[in-house]
Motif scaffolding. Structure first.
Motif, short mmCIF file in Angstrom:
data_model
loop_
_atom_site.label_atom_id
_atom_site.label_comp_id
_atom_site.label_asym_id
_atom_site.label_seq_id
_atom_site.Cartn_x
_atom_site.Cartn_y
_atom_site.Cartn_z
N THR A 169 0.82 -1.23 0.00
CA THR A 169 0.00 0.00 0.00
C THR A 169 0.85 1.27 0.00
OG1 THR A 169 -0.11 0.10 2.44
CG2 THR A 169 -1.79 -1.22 1.32
N ASP B 26 0.60 3.29 3.39
CA ASP B 26 -0.65 3.96 3.76
C ASP B 26 -1.04 3.57 5.18
OD1 ASP B 26 -3.30 4.83 4.07
OD2 ASP B 26 -3.75 4.56 1.95
N ASP C 50 -3.70 3.97 6.84
CA ASP C 50 -5.06 3.50 7.05
C ASP C 50 -5.14 1.97 7.10
OD1 ASP C 50 -6.08 6.02 7.22
OD2 ASP C 50 -6.84 6.09 5.16
N TYR C 51 -4.36 1.32 6.27
CA TYR C 51 -4.38 -0.14 6.24
C TYR C 51 -3.72 -0.72 7.50
CZ TYR C 51 -5.97 0.21 1.45
OH TYR C 51 -6.71 0.49 0.32
N SER D 232 -11.61 6.37 11.30
CA SER D 232 -11.97 7.33 10.26
C SER D 232 -12.81 6.62 9.20
CB SER D 232 -10.70 7.90 9.63
OG SER D 232 -9.98 6.87 8.96
N GLU D 233 -13.41 7.37 8.31
CA GLU D 233 -14.30 6.79 7.31
C GLU D 233 -13.58 5.77 6.42
OE1 GLU D 233 -17.22 8.22 3.61
OE2 GLU D 233 -16.39 9.69 5.02
N SER D 234 -12.35 6.11 6.02
CA SER D 234 -11.59 5.20 5.15
C SER D 234 -11.18 3.92 5.88
CB SER D 234 -10.34 5.91 4.61
OG SER D 234 -9.54 6.41 5.67
N LYS E 153 -14.26 1.61 6.39
CA LYS E 153 -14.61 0.85 5.18
C LYS E 153 -13.75 -0.40 5.05
CE LYS E 153 -15.07 1.40 0.16
NZ LYS E 153 -14.92 2.33 -1.00
N ILE E 154 -12.46 -0.28 5.31
CA ILE E 154 -11.55 -1.43 5.23
C ILE E 154 -11.93 -2.48 6.26
CG2 ILE E 154 -9.15 -2.18 5.46
CD1 ILE E 154 -8.35 0.71 4.63
#
Length: 462
Positions: free
Chosen positions: A269, A272, A274-275, A352-354, A357-358
């Motif tokens: 990624t 990133d 977020d992951y 967070s939104e992102s 989703k994951i």
């Protein structure tokens, strides 16, 4: 009846609940220890996901420290219980005192190593660049309390080994409650951020150690700290390490796979965060399922080790059957809820939104094999309590080292970051089936053999 008489003669089902409920609660409290810091730092304005990712990177390092506590505590406590079952209290106390010395020496060594290599470690373990400073500051403060961490976690099994499961539970509860209280004070009120979360953990573990030490100087404790019995004994040390190697490997491999996950995610990624934050949440969900099942196994260890020492095969069989059913029901319920409502875990950590989703999309794949944890966690700990070091070691290595780590690399190569999340679930299913086949086929033989050995010893004495 006193605690050891209950292990030998108490009614099975009430005794199973008496031993395991406090141990399960203790593991849930341990879960709070592990996630409270993450829940609070995720709320830090402007840096919440970086801080959460940082703690996800630090987690495997703290697991390495916990692994050494398991090596000594979960190796020494069952060994001491077996000696109590054999009627050899003096030898049991020598095992306890030897374990204490090993914990102190190991704690000092780990503290020095971790403090001076903190930055290099978090970078090596795949920390996103934006989270490196957070991870380093947390780990440096945490390392100063490593001795307390090892002593608190490594000595607690010796309380449980005596049948004092509620006292063992309270030793964990005290630390957790203090940690929960101090976290918001240090993180937000004193504006210490991630450093405050780490400091709160160190203080809480130190106070847990004080509580545990007071118990061992009380009249309730069979085990007593004596300087003359702290003299190193090679035979006792080897017996502790041999039996503790399985829980040590189980914890180390948990650490190893998290490092593999983090590195593969960083490569797949481009770093990133977020992951990595999503993975931290999924691993927390995995702990919510696995730690209570670990608690069931830990709670049964005094019963199993004591009655194994006595050679009481029928009582062993009945007790293990009870805890197996309880473990399966719990695993099935938690698995079902996780498959149906994976988004709950994202809400728990204010994702967070992102990141939300994951988590919602990939948690069902990550946790699909967790239904087999009733075998991998609960019965694997029962296997350790029977003194079956070689079998326990193989099964500990099987899930993570032999199956999961290679699978993670292969799937990530072909599927990208999705392979990281998918590999955990597949490996847990495969390893769970193999472990179940091994344990269910060998336990009856182990019980029968031990019963024959004890009977032969009695006939020789007469």
């Amino acid at each position: 009846m006193n605690s050891t008489e209950q292990l030998e003669n108490g009614k099975i089902l009430p005794l199973v609940f008496k031993l395991t409920v406090p141990a399960v609660i203790g593991q849930l409290i341990t879960f709070l220890y592990n996630i409270v810091d993450r829940m609070y730092v995720a709320k830090i304005d402007g840096a919440g996901m970086d801080a959460l990712a940082a703690l996800g990177i630090v987690l495997p390092i703290t697991l390495i420290i916990q692994a050494f506590a398991n090596l000594i505590g979960l190796g020494g406590a069952p060994r001491a219980s077996i000696k109590l079952g054999e009627g050899n209290g003096d030898e049991a106390n020598k095992v306890f005192n030897t374990s204490f010395v090993l914990l102190v020496i190991t704690g000092i060594a780990l503290s020095i190593i971790t403090f001076f290599s903190a930055r290099q470690l978090v970078i090596l373990f795949g920390c996103p660049e934006s989270a490196v400073d957070f991870a380093e500051s947390y780990l440096k403060i945490y390392s100063t309390g490593t001795v307390f961490v090892l002593l608190a976690q490594g000595l607690n099994p010796f309380i449980n080994a005596q049948g004092h499961s509620f006292i063992a539970m309270f030793s964990v509860l005290i630390g957790a409650l203090i940690n929960i209280a101090l976290d918001p004070l240090f993180i937000f009120v004193l504006n210490m951020g991630v450093k405050g979360a780490s400091l709160a953990t160190v203080i809480s573990q130190g106070l847990s150690f004080v509580w545990i030490t007071v118990f061992f100087f009380s009249k309730k404790s069979i085990f007593k700290l004596h300087l003359k019995e702290m003299k190193p004994n090679g035979k006792i040390i080897l017996s502790i390490l041999a039996l503790g190697l399985s829980p040590f490997i189980m914890t180390i491999t948990e650490c190893a796979i998290q490092i593999v996950f983090n590195i593969n995610l960083k490569l797949a990624t481009n770093g990133d965060k977020d992951y990595t934050a999503a993975l931290t949440i999924m691993l927390s969900a995995l702990q919510l399922i696995s730690l209570p099942l670990n608690g069931l196994g830990y709670g049964m260890q005094p019963f199993v080790s004591y009655n194994y020492g006595k050679g009481n095969a029928e009582r062993l069989k009945r007790g293990i059957q009870c805890v197996t059913v309880i473990a399966f029901v719990f695993a099935a319920v938690m698995w079902s809820l996780s498959m149906a409502f994976p988004q709950v875990y994202a809400y728990l950590f204010s994702a967070s939104e992102s990141v939300h989703k994951i988590v919602k999309q990939y948690t069902p794949f990550f946790l699909m094999g967790s239904i087999m944890f009733f075998v991998q966690m609960t019965l694997q700990n029962v296997n350790v309590a029977l003194g079956r070091a070689k079998s326990a070691l193989f099964l500990a290595v099987l899930r993570k080292v032999i199956i999961l780590i290679p699978l993670c690399f292969v799937l990530t190569e072909y599927l990208g970051f999705k392979g990281v999340y998918l590999s955990e679930g597949i490996a847990d299913l495969i390893a769970g089936v193999i472990t179940a086949a091994v344990l269910f086929s060998t336990f009856p033989k182990v019980f029968k053999k031990r019963e024959q050995e004890v009977r032969a010893d009695k006939e020789n004495d007469n």
